[in-house]
Design a protein around this motif. Structure first.
Motif, short mmCIF file in Angstrom:
data_model
loop_
_atom_site.label_atom_id
_atom_site.label_comp_id
_atom_site.label_asym_id
_atom_site.label_seq_id
_atom_site.Cartn_x
_atom_site.Cartn_y
_atom_site.Cartn_z
N UNK A 33 1.18 -29.05 -33.60
CA UNK A 33 1.32 -30.27 -32.81
C UNK A 33 2.76 -30.47 -32.34
N UNK A 34 3.74 -30.14 -33.19
CA UNK A 34 5.13 -30.31 -32.76
C UNK A 34 5.49 -29.31 -31.66
N UNK A 35 5.04 -28.08 -31.78
CA UNK A 35 5.31 -27.12 -30.71
C UNK A 35 4.69 -27.59 -29.41
N UNK A 36 3.45 -28.03 -29.46
CA UNK A 36 2.79 -28.51 -28.24
C UNK A 36 3.51 -29.72 -27.66
N UNK A 37 3.91 -30.63 -28.53
CA UNK A 37 4.59 -31.84 -28.06
C UNK A 37 5.97 -31.51 -27.49
N UNK A 38 6.77 -30.77 -28.23
CA UNK A 38 8.12 -30.45 -27.77
C UNK A 38 8.09 -29.67 -26.47
N UNK A 39 7.24 -28.67 -26.40
CA UNK A 39 7.20 -27.82 -25.21
C UNK A 39 6.49 -28.48 -24.04
N UNK A 40 5.58 -29.40 -24.34
CA UNK A 40 4.84 -30.09 -23.28
C UNK A 40 5.44 -31.41 -22.87
N UNK A 41 6.59 -31.78 -23.46
CA UNK A 41 7.25 -33.03 -23.10
C UNK A 41 6.45 -34.26 -23.50
N UNK A 62 1.84 -29.31 -18.01
CA UNK A 62 2.79 -29.98 -18.91
C UNK A 62 3.85 -29.01 -19.41
N UNK A 63 3.49 -27.74 -19.46
CA UNK A 63 4.38 -26.72 -20.01
C UNK A 63 5.29 -26.09 -18.96
N UNK A 64 5.14 -26.51 -17.70
CA UNK A 64 6.02 -26.00 -16.65
C UNK A 64 7.46 -26.35 -17.00
N UNK A 65 8.32 -25.37 -17.01
CA UNK A 65 9.73 -25.59 -17.35
C UNK A 65 10.00 -25.68 -18.83
N UNK A 66 9.01 -25.40 -19.66
CA UNK A 66 9.18 -25.52 -21.11
C UNK A 66 10.28 -24.61 -21.65
N UNK A 67 10.48 -23.46 -21.00
CA UNK A 67 11.50 -22.53 -21.50
C UNK A 67 12.89 -23.15 -21.45
N UNK A 70 -9.07 -31.22 -36.83
CA UNK A 70 -9.74 -31.66 -35.61
C UNK A 70 -8.85 -32.59 -34.78
N UNK A 71 -8.10 -33.46 -35.44
CA UNK A 71 -7.16 -34.33 -34.72
C UNK A 71 -6.10 -33.49 -34.00
N UNK A 72 -5.59 -32.48 -34.70
CA UNK A 72 -4.58 -31.62 -34.08
C UNK A 72 -5.15 -30.82 -32.92
N UNK A 73 -6.34 -30.29 -33.10
CA UNK A 73 -6.98 -29.56 -32.01
C UNK A 73 -7.20 -30.47 -30.80
N UNK A 74 -7.59 -31.71 -31.07
CA UNK A 74 -7.76 -32.68 -29.99
C UNK A 74 -6.46 -32.91 -29.24
N UNK A 75 -5.36 -33.02 -29.97
CA UNK A 75 -4.06 -33.20 -29.32
C UNK A 75 -3.69 -31.96 -28.51
N UNK A 76 -3.90 -30.77 -29.08
CA UNK A 76 -3.55 -29.55 -28.35
C UNK A 76 -4.30 -29.46 -27.03
N UNK A 77 -5.53 -29.96 -27.01
CA UNK A 77 -6.31 -29.94 -25.77
C UNK A 77 -5.72 -30.83 -24.69
N UNK A 78 -4.91 -31.82 -25.08
CA UNK A 78 -4.30 -32.71 -24.09
C UNK A 78 -3.10 -32.06 -23.40
N UNK A 79 -2.57 -31.01 -23.98
CA UNK A 79 -1.40 -30.33 -23.41
C UNK A 79 -1.92 -29.25 -22.46
N UNK A 80 -1.69 -29.49 -21.19
CA UNK A 80 -2.18 -28.60 -20.14
C UNK A 80 -1.06 -27.69 -19.65
N UNK A 81 -1.43 -26.65 -18.97
CA UNK A 81 -0.46 -25.70 -18.44
C UNK A 81 0.61 -26.41 -17.60
#
Length: 152
Positions: A62-70, A104-109, A91-102
């Motif tokens: 969840x932290x990786x998804x959040x940090x990288x997805x802003x 959202x990750x634009x510019x993550x690097x 299941x809660x974490x999987x649900x959150x990961x599903x909210x992070x779309x490609x």
């Protein structure tokens, strides 16, 4: 590996943990003991019990998804004690990961990732992914070595 692939890999790993839990439950049933006994089991005396391992795997994802997805990571207090509670957390974490779309990750690097435990230092998103988010297994700190953090 791009950032979107990494988030999907975290999801797959959490789904695999659930499959391991299914196998543990089947074993407990076959041997006539309560599966929740395994929640406090450790692979080695100096490792976290299983419950903490699952909490950490969820947190890493969840932290990786959040940090990288802003995004803001969801809060999950570490209160789980049973397999059923651990499954809910997964299941809660999987649900959150599903909210992070490609998108959202634009510019993550290039995104500035500053986990609170870094004490005001930060990493670029790609460094965070390669040096901290993905190498998340037993003995992690023994082989991570130096981390390319930056001041303020």
């Amino acid at each position: 590996m791009n950032h979107n692939d990494a988030i999907r890999l975290f999801a797959k790993t959490l789904q695999n943990v659930e499959q391991w839990m299914d196998k543990a439950a089947a074993h407990a049933k076959a041997k006539s003991f309560e599966v929740d006994v395994l929640a406090q089991a450790r692979l080695a005396p100096d490792q976290y019990p299983f419950v903490r391992q699952v909490q950490a795997a969820c947190d890493q994802a969840k932290y990786a998804a959040a940090y990288l997805g802003g995004k803001q990571p969801p809060s999950h207090p570490d209160t789980e004690q049973t397999f059923a509670e651990l499954r809910q957390r997964i299941q809660k974490c999987l649900g959150f990961l599903e909210t992070v779309q490609a998108k959202d990750l634009a510019g993550a690097e290039e995104r500035k990732v500053a986990p609170p435990w870094l004490g005001g230092k930060w990493l670029r998103g790609d460094d965070y992914l390669v040096h901290l988010a993905l190498p998340n297994d037993l003995g992690k700190m023994d082989y991570i070595g130096s981390i390319p953090v930056k001041e303020g």
